[in-house]
Design an enzyme around this catalytic site. Structure first.
Site, mmCIF file in Angstrom:
data_model
loop_
_atom_site.group_PDB
_atom_site.id
_atom_site.type_symbol
_atom_site.label_atom_id
_atom_site.label_comp_id
_atom_site.label_asym_id
_atom_site.label_seq_id
_atom_site.Cartn_x
_atom_site.Cartn_y
_atom_site.Cartn_z
ATOM 1 N N HIS A 153 0.864 -1.177 0.000
ATOM 2 C CA HIS A 153 0.000 0.000 0.000
ATOM 3 C C HIS A 153 0.902 1.228 0.000
ATOM 4 C CE1 HIS A 153 -2.867 2.947 1.681
ATOM 5 N NE2 HIS A 153 -3.838 2.111 1.362
ATOM 6 N N GLN A 163 -4.984 -5.621 6.322
ATOM 7 C CA GLN A 163 -5.885 -6.569 5.664
ATOM 8 C C GLN A 163 -5.856 -7.944 6.328
ATOM 9 O OE1 GLN A 163 -7.990 -5.805 3.181
ATOM 10 N NE2 GLN A 163 -7.259 -3.691 3.142
ATOM 11 N N ASP A 193 2.543 -4.935 7.663
ATOM 12 C CA ASP A 193 1.305 -4.179 7.513
ATOM 13 C C ASP A 193 0.161 -5.191 7.557
ATOM 14 O OD1 ASP A 193 -0.917 -2.791 6.719
ATOM 15 O OD2 ASP A 193 -0.108 -2.142 4.784
ATOM 16 N N CYS A 229 -4.715 2.556 -3.785
ATOM 17 C CA CYS A 229 -3.495 3.017 -3.110
ATOM 18 C C CYS A 229 -2.367 2.003 -3.285
ATOM 19 C CB CYS A 229 -3.754 3.284 -1.628
ATOM 20 S SG CYS A 229 -4.918 4.623 -1.331
ATOM 21 N N LYS A 289 -11.158 -1.811 9.665
ATOM 22 C CA LYS A 289 -11.345 -2.914 8.731
ATOM 23 C C LYS A 289 -11.775 -4.201 9.439
ATOM 24 C CE LYS A 289 -7.760 -1.009 5.682
ATOM 25 N NZ LYS A 289 -8.586 -0.503 4.580
#
Length: 464
Positions: free
Chosen positions: A177, A257, A254, A420, A280
């Site tokens: 991202h 997700q 990261d 992104c 999320k």
């Protein structure tokens, strides 16, 4: 595929609980049980069973916890929410917990001795305990941030600028991202560090691990996405952590997700940093966290400065707090933390393996069906058992923005754009994609309706 090199020149004490104060958990809206022992039947149970979809979750009962899912759009269509990789919807217990804070004990935390301040402080720190426990770590290894983006920037400013210098190496991937690319490009400009990008294999849509093994040689920091927001691919993070540490590199994951689809166990993983966003995974917007190993946190300097993060301030200088307090400047995100705490307590009701299986099987079925529609190309491989609920696709003659609007006319909310992730778009050779992304409250009935509507739209509006 060759490695993509980017040189440094070219970017390369909270208060004790007061007697009689009810905790957030005691006040909190009680969410219903959502296991199949519930007497209610899932409307789409037959569809799911026929398709081989796991029916361990009582999806109808889950959906009842999300008020927005009953919404009708202005054109009269029932909302079908397939934009979960951008943000999930929020269960009523999260909404209620935040509303209760504002209506009953709104106050600043860690700043006063009156009843409301004490209650707000207790709720804030209780949420930290719940959230850190959910991620398999201790409260002192968790820093509240505004989300994964700030968490990554926190690593860039507070750790990298303190510990890296000219010609040190940072390894990224093409899947990242923008939030995990731009901070490192800026650091490269400022300090002359070298940034290396590991490519993807565009046939399998997976990370080129042979290239990674070359790139990690001599690296000081490896930054990698747990699960791609475009492809839904889960990277082999266990192997990445092992290879990175064997080469002396710290690792930043990261997990924006990844967290909605599997239990992140920070301490067990051995990773150095984890960035997470609440919104999320059923929590509110505006809050996330950075999980940091204690020994790594001790190497970090101040990021944002001001109130709360100081011990003393005089005209001669300032001294700072230690641990996570050093990085939580100003008024805390109190309502958001309380909402996130309610969200993880709600998620604790479920086995995340069941959640992932439910999502994965609907996504893989949807991808297989839409790939048979004339002109549709699917990017990624949702049939993989470790793939998340993201299905990115493109039509060869209907522009992605137009397609999204036509889907919205049918009630289907999907994401459109470069997500992104422009370097990944470049690798795929497309400017953008449409993306349907699923979470635990989505059903096979919705997926079937989506496939039928997409088929209708393509038949009606394509050039063929």
């Amino acid at each position: 595929m060759p490695l993509l090199w980017c040189s440094s020149v070219h970017h390369s004490g909270f208060s004790s609980r007061r007697p009689g104060f009810k905790s957030r958990q005691e006040h909190q809206f009680s969410c219903k049980s959502h296991l199949t022992g519930n007497t209610r039947e899932l409307k789409s149970h037959h569809h799911l069973a026929v398709m081989g979809v796991d029916v361990t979750l009582d999806v109808e009962a889950i959906r009842a916890d999300f008020p927005i899912l009953s919404r009708k759009l202005p054109n009269g269509k029932q909302l079908v929410y397939f934009d979960n990789a951008a943000t999930s919807q929020k269960p009523k217990c999260v909404i209620d917990a935040m509303s209760q804070y504002y209506s009953e004990y709104n106050s600043n935390a860690h700043r006063a001795n009156h009843t409301l301040a004490d209650e707000a402080t207790t709720a804030l720190e209780s949420a930290r305990s719940s959230i850190s426990s959910y991620f398999g770590t201790s409260p002192d290894q968790m820093v509240y941030t505004s989300g994964a983006t700030e968490a990554i920037n926190l690593v860039s400013y507070a750790w990298a600028r303190e510990n890296l210098s000219k010609d040190d190496v940072i390894v990224l991937t093409e899947m990242e991202h923008h939030a995990d690319i731009v901070p490192w490009q800026q650091l490269s400009k400022e300090k002359g560090v070298e940034v290396r990008y590991v490519p993807i294999d565009t046939d399998s849509f997976t990370l080129d691990m042979a290239a990674f093994e070359i790139a990690v040689d001599g690296a000081s920091l490896v930054c990698v996405v747990h699960t791609s927001n475009v492809l839904g691919i889960r990277n082999p993070i266990e192997k990445i952590i092992e290879l990175s540490h064997s080469n002396g590199a710290r690792v930043l994951l990261d997990c924006a997700q990844g967290a909605p689809h599997e239990k992140i166990r920070f301490d067990d993983s051995g990773v150095d940093f984890v960035a997470i966003s609440a919104h999320k995974m059923g929590g509110p917007t505006g809050i996330g966290c950075l999980l940091v190993k204690k020994d790594v946190m001790s190497q970090m300097g101040p990021f944002m400065t001001g109130g709360s993060m100081i011990k003393t301030v005089s005209t001669l200088g300032s001294t700072f707090q230690e641990g996570h307090a050093l990085f939580e400047t100003g008024t805390p995100r109190i309502a958001e933390a309380i909402g996130w705490g309610a969200a993880v307590e709600w998620l604790e009701k479920f086995d995340m393996k069941d959640v992932h299986s439910h999502i994965n099987k609907i996504a893989s079925w949807t991808a297989e069906r839409i790939s048979n529609i004339d002109g549709i190309t699917v990017y990624g491989d949702p049939s993989r058992s470790d793939s998340s609920g993201a299905v990115s696709f493109l039509h060869d003659s209907i522009q992605s923005q137009d397609l999204a609007l036509l889907l919205d006319e049918g009630g289907f909310a999907v994401r459109t754009g470069h997500h992104c992730a422009q370097p990944l778009m470049d690798a795929l050779g497309v400017p953008s994609t449409n993306r349907a992304s699923f979470w635990l409250y989505n059903t096979m009935e919705e997926a079937e309706a989506f496939v039928n509507h997409l088929d209708y739209v393509v038949g009606r509006f394509s050039d063929k």
